[in-house]
Design a protein around this motif. Structure first.
Motif, PDB file in Angstrom:
ATOM      1  N   SER A   1       0.817  -1.214   0.000  1.00 28.27           N
ATOM      2  CA  SER A   1       0.000   0.000   0.000  1.00 28.27           C
ATOM      3  C   SER A   1       0.851   1.264   0.000  1.00 28.27           C
ATOM      4  CB  SER A   1      -0.916  -0.010   1.229  1.00 28.27           C
ATOM      5  OG  SER A   1      -0.171  -0.284   2.385  1.00 28.27           O
ATOM      6  N   PHE A   2       2.159   1.103   0.185  1.00 28.53           N
ATOM      7  CA  PHE A   2       3.038   2.265   0.329  1.00 28.53           C
ATOM      8  C   PHE A   2       2.892   3.243  -0.845  1.00 28.53           C
ATOM      9  CE2 PHE A   2       7.243   4.062  -0.746  1.00 28.53           C
ATOM     10  CZ  PHE A   2       7.400   4.882   0.339  1.00 28.53           C
ATOM     11  N   ALA A   3       3.064   2.728  -2.072  1.00 32.37           N
ATOM     12  CA  ALA A   3       3.096   3.613  -3.237  1.00 32.37           C
ATOM     13  C   ALA A   3       1.756   4.307  -3.437  1.00 32.37           C
ATOM     14  CB  ALA A   3       3.469   2.811  -4.475  1.00 32.37           C
ATOM     15  N   SER A   4       0.677   3.508  -3.466  1.00 38.82           N
ATOM     16  CA  SER A   4      -0.611   4.104  -3.801  1.00 38.82           C
ATOM     17  C   SER A   4      -1.064   5.076  -2.726  1.00 38.82           C
ATOM     18  CB  SER A   4      -1.653   3.005  -4.011  1.00 38.82           C
ATOM     19  OG  SER A   4      -1.592   2.083  -2.966  1.00 38.82           O
ATOM     20  N   LEU A   5      -0.810   4.739  -1.459  1.00 42.26           N
ATOM     21  CA  LEU A   5      -1.258   5.597  -0.368  1.00 42.26           C
ATOM     22  C   LEU A   5      -0.508   6.936  -0.370  1.00 42.26           C
ATOM     23  CD1 LEU A   5      -3.342   5.186   1.758  1.00 42.26           C
ATOM     24  CD2 LEU A   5      -1.599   4.384   3.322  1.00 42.26           C
ATOM     25  N   THR A   6       0.808   6.885  -0.583  1.00 38.82           N
ATOM     26  CA  THR A   6       1.592   8.126  -0.597  1.00 38.82           C
ATOM     27  C   THR A   6       1.135   9.045  -1.722  1.00 38.82           C
ATOM     28  OG1 THR A   6       3.446   6.805   0.172  1.00 38.82           O
ATOM     29  CG2 THR A   6       3.933   9.025  -0.562  1.00 38.82           C
TER      30      THR A   6
END
Lengths: 340, 374
Positions: free
Chosen positions: A218-223
């Motif tokens: 979820s790191f990329a999409s959330l950031t």
């Protein structure tokens, strides 16, 4: 509003029936279904036990075969079988796992805490890293920091969580390079006898890598979601007004804009429960974690369909309830939204 | 006279041309695009680049081209060992049986010095060929990278580099097929729901909801544990889940475009529904669909690798990245790091290029201009 959500909950029923019906149909027409699998197991154990048995086939008497078919409801038309399954489900009876010889409910609930443990930690860490990072990237848009962290975001999007986990295990798990972390599992053997400090360090030691693997998903999409949302809000008229009346940049961003730009993040929380609770088949398999995901994977391999269907039911309910929860949150945080 | 000057002026660029030009100016995405397309096209020449079959064999004055036959689907490239005069290394007085082994053939030709020669492929190993029977094979498989097998061998003694290269072609082909088919389904369904609206839409949306709430990966695993997938079946299984995302986009676009004046105009001059959908609305509704495509490809590639890793992907002995990773992770203390690091490196590099392309396409098609007030 209440009527809207009541209708949403009622609509759960046909959706749920549709999904379970589809998968039930698939599992019913399987070659190598539960009975064949059971016979194979019996033959395997018979071969081991018999002195020089040489794998002589165990003959199943036709009467016993018939009893087995009856037990699994394979002798009935499959609409009836589905009806029986559904009726049992209404009584919270998901059947008995033939592999574990326990009620499916017990098998699943015993695995739940482990999946939730990893899911929750990953979830909190992801949100507490991605939100500040996204905010900072938006404020410093175009700076060296923004461009530099964008590369890690791209990199994070380009590697599936389980793959990163596997890579880290090979690099740090002691096979070929560094022996820093254990090769998966939830705790070390004999954990119960450790001292309190040892217990904690051991747990953290086993938690770090899997949690990293959970987070990267979820790191990329959330950031990016956080950054774009804040950037969009910074161009709104109310921001101009706030600056015009002389507020400091700090107050404008943290007092006014940030609150509005958190709305899309909040509505994503509902979908997250499905991910937290259901675990990940891949990550749990990579790290040998005995959670729901790994249980689902092994039950499919062993064709333990009572468990397969049980996990499907729980997964589906979580996804469906999560969708509704997202809408509820949407209404709660954004008074402009009215569902009707 | 005034009219002449306007006629000389170049025809204005269409919006697609302008976006294409913009895409080319975004260097990171453009070069990734060139590199990936180049590598994919090159991968169709793999039979003459990485192959155990020889490119050219000259035996008693006659020329044979075994590897070239692999390039073309309708030719037969099998030559028996007897045909090419290959002797059994254990019984040098007898010709070998079965298919010719070209690396061995080269050694024998050179030793006998009768004017016969073999030109091997630049990297003379086939992805499905086990090297265990080779006299020169030392150690236990999987072996580490060395001068012969640059990236080592896997647990059946097959060359890892060859498997990675052929696996690349399969992964990309697979993802392109999945995206193409799921786009076809998703765009048709989304466009129909959005354009006709009303009862069709309400009923259709319920069905789509059922589909969308299915635990995707779990269901795919269940299905492929049952039907023993090959490439076609696996593409079909993934496509029947992937179309949902596209259909949401398409439905939204059609709903919005339908209420615009140009559609009302088209209806009033009596255009058919089909003409309005395809000629008028569709070109305007493509932006989100196109900018979503690279990310759908990322999803397709990682799904295949994940399924192969779990053992529910393509059947043996298809060269596959996920299967190699599975071998490496199954026994980490054995130390076969090359079975994990190289395939995952290939996966990461490929996906990163696709992500760069996607980012550039999004920038070209749907530029977000943020005004920063202060």
């Amino acid at each position: 509003m209440a009527a809207y959500f009541a209708r949403r909950f009622l609509l759960l029923i046909p959706t749920f029936l549709g999904i379970t019906f589809l998968v039930f149909t698939i599992t019913q027409f399987v070659p190598g279904g539960p009975i064949e699998q059971m016979i194979m197991n019996m033959q395997a154990s018979g071969g081991e036990g018999g002195a020089g048995g040489g794998g002589a086939a165990v003959e199943i008497p036709p009467a016993a075969m018939e009893a087995l078919r009856e037990h699994f409801n394979l002798d009935k038309p499959f609409f009836v079988a589905y009806g029986i399954w559904l009726w049992d489900l209404l009584h919270l009876d998901l059947g008995v796992s033939f592999k574990y010889n326990q009620p499916v409910i017990d098998v699943i609930t015993s695995r739940f805490p482990i999946s939730i443990y990893f899911g929750l930690i990953g979830f909190f860490l992801a949100y507490s890293i991605c939100i500040p990072l996204g905010v900072f990237k938006a404020i410093k848009h175009g700076s060296a920091f923004d461009i530099g962290t964008s590369m890690t975001v791209f990199a994070g999007y380009s590697i599936p969580g389980w793959a990163l986990g596997g890579l880290l295990l090979v690099l740090l798990g002691g096979g070929s390079f560094f022996d820093v972390f254990p090769l998966g599992g939830f705790r070390s053997e004999g954990w119960e006898d450790f001292g309190i400090w040892h217990k904690m360090t051991d747990q953290v030691h086993h938690t770090l890598l899997p949690v990293l693997a959970y987070m990267v998903g979820s790191f990329a999409s959330l950031t990016i979601l956080m950054k774009n949302s804040l950037m969009e809000n910074l161009g709104q008229d109310y921001v101009r007004t706030a600056f015009a009346k002389g507020l400091s940049e700090r107050t404008v961003i943290f007092g006014h804009t940030l609150r509005n730009s958190l709305i899309p993040i909040c509505t994503g929380l509902g979908h997250a429960i499905g991910i937290i609770m259901a675990g990940s088949y891949l990550i749990e398999k990579v790290f040998n974690i005995n959670g729901i995901g790994y249980l689902g994977y092994t039950s499919i391999v062993d064709r333990d369909y009572a468990v397969v269907m049980g996990i499907l039911v729980i997964n589906t309910l979580l996804v469906l309830v999560g969708n509704i929860l997202s809408d509820v949150l949407y209404v709660l945080v954004d008074p402009r939204i009215r569902f009707s | 006279m005034a009219n002449d000057t306007t006629q000389v002026e170049a025809k204005p660029l269409s919006i697609l041309q302008r976006r294409w030009r913009k895409f080319k100016t975004l260097k990171r995405g453009w070069y990734s695009f060139l590199a990936l397309v180049g590598l994919y096209l090159l991968s169709f020449l793999l039979p003459i680049l990485i192959n155990s079959k020889a490119l050219v064999v000259s035996y008693e004055g006659e020329l044979y081209f075994p590897a070239v036959a692999d390039l073309l689907p309708f030719t037969e490239g099998h030559y028996s060992a007897e045909e090419l005069g290959l002797y059994d290394p254990r019984r040098p007085d007898r010709l070998m049986r079965g298919e010719a082994r070209y690396r061995l053939l080269q050694e024998q030709y050179e030793a006998s010095d009768e004017g016969n020669w073999v030109l091997l492929a630049p990297y003379p190993y086939h992805p499905n060929e086990s090297l265990l029977k080779e006299a020169s094979f030392t150690g236990h498989p999987p072996t580490k990278p060395d001068a012969r097998n640059w990236l080592g061998t896997d647990d059946r003694g097959r060359d890892v580099l060859a498997r990675l290269a052929y696996g690349f072609r399969i992964s990309i082909t697979f993802a392109l097929l999945v995206v193409a088919i799921s786009y076809l389904i998703g765009m048709s369904i989304g466009a129909t729901l959005g354009f006709f609206g009303g009862r069709v839409d309400i009923f259709g949306q319920r069905l789509v909801e059922i589909w969308a709430a299915m635990p995707f990966l779990y269901t795919v695993i269940i299905i492929s544990s049952i039907v023993q997938p090959n490439l076609k079946i696996l593409v079909a299984i993934l496509a029947i889940f992937y179309w949902i995302g596209i259909s949401f986009y398409m439905r939204g676009e059609f709903l919005r475009e339908k209420s615009k004046d140009y559609v009302a105009g088209a209806i009033s001059i009596g255009e058919s529904n089909a003409a309005i959908m395809f000629k008028h609305i569709l070109p305007n509704a493509l932006t989100p669909v196109i900018s979503f495509a690279p990310f759908a490809i990322v999803g397709g590639i990682s799904s295949l690798v994940s399924l192969d890793y779990l053992g529910f992907g393509l059947p043996h002995p298809t060269p596959s990245w996920g299967e190699l990773v599975g071998q490496g992770l199954a026994n980490i203390p054995a130390g076969a790091w090359h079975l994990v690091v190289f395939p995952l490196g290939a996966l990461f590099g490929t996906l990163l290029m696709v992500v760069f392309i996607g980012e550039a396409i999004r920038e070209a098609f749907d530029p977000k201009v943020f005004s920063r007030l202060r």
